[in-house]
Motif scaffolding. Sequence first.
Motif: not given
Length: 279
Positions: A4, A39, A42-43, A48, A52
Amino acid sequence: MNIAFSPCPNDTFVFHAWTHGLIPGAPELNVTYADIDITNNWAAKSEGPEVMKISYAALPWLLSDYKLLPCGGALGRGCGPLVLTGSSRGETSNPSSLAGKRVAVPSERSTAYLLFRLWAARNVPGGIGEIVVMPFHEIMPAVRDGHIDAGLVIHEARFTYPSYGLSMLIDLGSWWESDTGLPIPLGAIIAKRSLDTAAIAGWIRASVDYAWTHPEASQSYIMTHAQELSPDVAEAHIDLYVNAFTADLGEDGYAAITALLGRAAEEGLVPGFDLSLLR
């Protein structure tokens, strides 16, 4: 492999070769184009993809699961975030005018936000009134239309803010460089620690090298994902954010990251963490 990164010109320039199968031995990529605020979150939740692009400011929340890669990201000089105000409000040169005001930021887990908070702690008596998180492309219109008192902007906004009738209050990159002598750590590339991160870094470096060797090859791909930008602005964006630090962080790059996150931890803006995990 799932990856991503943002649709911004610097990211699509860097990853064009890998995403188009031009790097020998590199696995096929399944790409998600996502704003960095997405992102970052997400991380932090370990939700994720394997690789990324995030903000360096998000690293303290995720270093147990992800490793910082030494290439592919965005650091540099003269490329920092800006604080913008409406030019008609008499706030264009006085930091104290932000005291008690509403300021829009693109993410609370961004380098831009950390730089802003570190600068404001020294320069805005009484502090900022309210931080409002909004997508970065909405910030300049919100400031222009008076919905927000000031905006923290990143990316191509450096080149386009005059067209909104806005004025720059402070270039936080210039402030950081003057204060530390170090480059500005903006976007990082991370990969799951369970993977062969050395191999992934090698594929990214090969993609960067291909981009520099064949700059015309990625033009259509870049503009497809940056349709709101003119080709000249996209090119200026790439020239600013893709540089020697993209190929390798080097000692100055790691020093800049350590300085930013160390200061932020001291101010309570990020959780404390083992700085040795950055390498």
